[in-house]
Scaffold this motif. Structure first.
Motif, short mmCIF file in Angstrom:
data_model
loop_
_atom_site.label_atom_id
_atom_site.label_comp_id
_atom_site.label_asym_id
_atom_site.label_seq_id
_atom_site.Cartn_x
_atom_site.Cartn_y
_atom_site.Cartn_z
N GLY A 1 0.83 -1.20 0.00
CA GLY A 1 0.00 0.00 0.00
C GLY A 1 0.86 1.23 0.00
O GLY A 1 2.06 1.16 -0.23
N PRO A 2 0.27 2.38 0.22
CA PRO A 2 -1.02 2.64 0.84
C PRO A 2 -2.19 2.51 -0.12
O PRO A 2 -2.06 2.68 -1.33
N PHE A 3 -3.35 2.19 0.45
CA PHE A 3 -4.62 2.10 -0.26
C PHE A 3 -5.64 2.92 0.51
O PHE A 3 -5.51 3.11 1.71
N ARG A 4 -6.67 3.35 -0.18
CA ARG A 4 -7.74 4.13 0.46
C ARG A 4 -8.96 3.22 0.63
O ARG A 4 -9.34 2.51 -0.29
N TYR A 5 -9.53 3.28 1.83
CA TYR A 5 -10.68 2.44 2.16
C TYR A 5 -11.80 3.28 2.75
O TYR A 5 -11.55 4.27 3.44
N SER A 6 -12.99 2.81 2.55
CA SER A 6 -14.16 3.40 3.19
C SER A 6 -14.13 3.01 4.66
O SER A 6 -13.70 1.90 5.00
N PRO A 7 -14.60 3.87 5.56
CA PRO A 7 -14.67 3.49 6.98
C PRO A 7 -15.58 2.29 7.23
O PRO A 7 -15.50 1.67 8.27
N THR A 8 -16.43 1.95 6.25
CA THR A 8 -17.33 0.80 6.42
C THR A 8 -16.70 -0.50 5.93
O THR A 8 -17.30 -1.57 6.09
N SER A 9 -15.49 -0.45 5.36
CA SER A 9 -14.78 -1.67 4.94
C SER A 9 -14.45 -2.50 6.18
O SER A 9 -14.06 -1.95 7.20
N THR A 10 -14.55 -3.81 6.06
CA THR A 10 -14.27 -4.67 7.20
C THR A 10 -12.81 -5.12 7.20
O THR A 10 -12.13 -5.08 6.17
N VAL A 11 -12.34 -5.55 8.36
CA VAL A 11 -10.99 -6.09 8.50
C VAL A 11 -10.82 -7.30 7.58
O VAL A 11 -9.78 -7.48 6.96
N SER A 12 -11.87 -8.09 7.45
CA SER A 12 -11.83 -9.24 6.55
C SER A 12 -11.54 -8.81 5.11
O SER A 12 -10.77 -9.45 4.39
N MET A 13 -12.14 -7.70 4.69
CA MET A 13 -11.89 -7.17 3.34
C MET A 13 -10.44 -6.71 3.19
O MET A 13 -9.82 -6.93 2.15
N LEU A 14 -9.89 -6.11 4.25
CA LEU A 14 -8.49 -5.68 4.22
C LEU A 14 -7.57 -6.88 4.05
O LEU A 14 -6.61 -6.86 3.26
N LYS A 15 -7.86 -7.94 4.78
CA LYS A 15 -7.03 -9.16 4.71
C LYS A 15 -7.07 -9.77 3.31
O LYS A 15 -6.05 -10.25 2.82
N GLU A 16 -8.22 -9.74 2.68
CA GLU A 16 -8.33 -10.27 1.31
C GLU A 16 -7.45 -9.46 0.37
O GLU A 16 -6.77 -10.03 -0.50
N ARG A 17 -7.45 -8.14 0.52
CA ARG A 17 -6.63 -7.28 -0.33
C ARG A 17 -5.14 -7.54 -0.09
O ARG A 17 -4.35 -7.62 -1.02
N ILE A 18 -4.76 -7.66 1.18
CA ILE A 18 -3.35 -7.93 1.52
C ILE A 18 -2.92 -9.26 0.91
O ILE A 18 -1.85 -9.37 0.33
N PHE A 19 -3.78 -10.27 1.05
CA PHE A 19 -3.47 -11.59 0.49
C PHE A 19 -3.27 -11.51 -1.02
O PHE A 19 -2.32 -12.08 -1.56
#
Length: 118
Positions: free
Chosen positions: A20-38
């Motif tokens: 990253g860095p990446f921009r996320y909505s405050p409503t994005s979940t930690v699970s969604m972050l992990k998918e992106r990292i993976f």
């Protein structure tokens, strides 16, 4: 309706490199972050997660839960200027490795107890 403010995040890996860095909505979940990292994980690393669930995210010293949102995980910084938030990434060993590691730790502990008797 006001446009929601995006949160800029980067993810620090075990060797000090970042995704990253990446921009996320405050409503994005930690699970969604992990998918992106993976999906973005560098293929040249020694440690590579086998799935997004192998990844743990740490922010402000706390392991983040999958169902929490980015907005819920943000630490209030008061009047500090907005910037990139760095989250630390830990790859959790697979269940089989964790079990065998615990087994050997138990054996080592018992061996030390035994040697202290003599």
């Amino acid at each position: 309706m006001p446009e929601e403010e995006l949160v800029e995040l980067k993810f620090r890996l075990y060797d000090g490199s970042d995704i990253g860095p990446f921009r996320y909505s405050p409503t994005s979940t930690v699970s969604m972050l992990k998918e992106r990292i993976f999906a973005e994980w560098p293929k040249d690393k020694k440690i590579i997660p086998k799935a997004a669930n192998d990844i743990k995210l740490i922010n402000a010293g706390k392991i983040l839960e999958n169902n929490k949102t980015v907005g819920q995980c943000r630490v209030p910084f008061g009047e500090l200027p907005k910037g990139v938030i760095t989250m630390h990434v830990v790859v959790q060993p697979s269940l089989a490795k964790a079990k065998s590691g615990r087994f050997y730790s138990q054996i080592q502990s018992k061996l030390c107890d035994y040697l202290l008797l003599f």
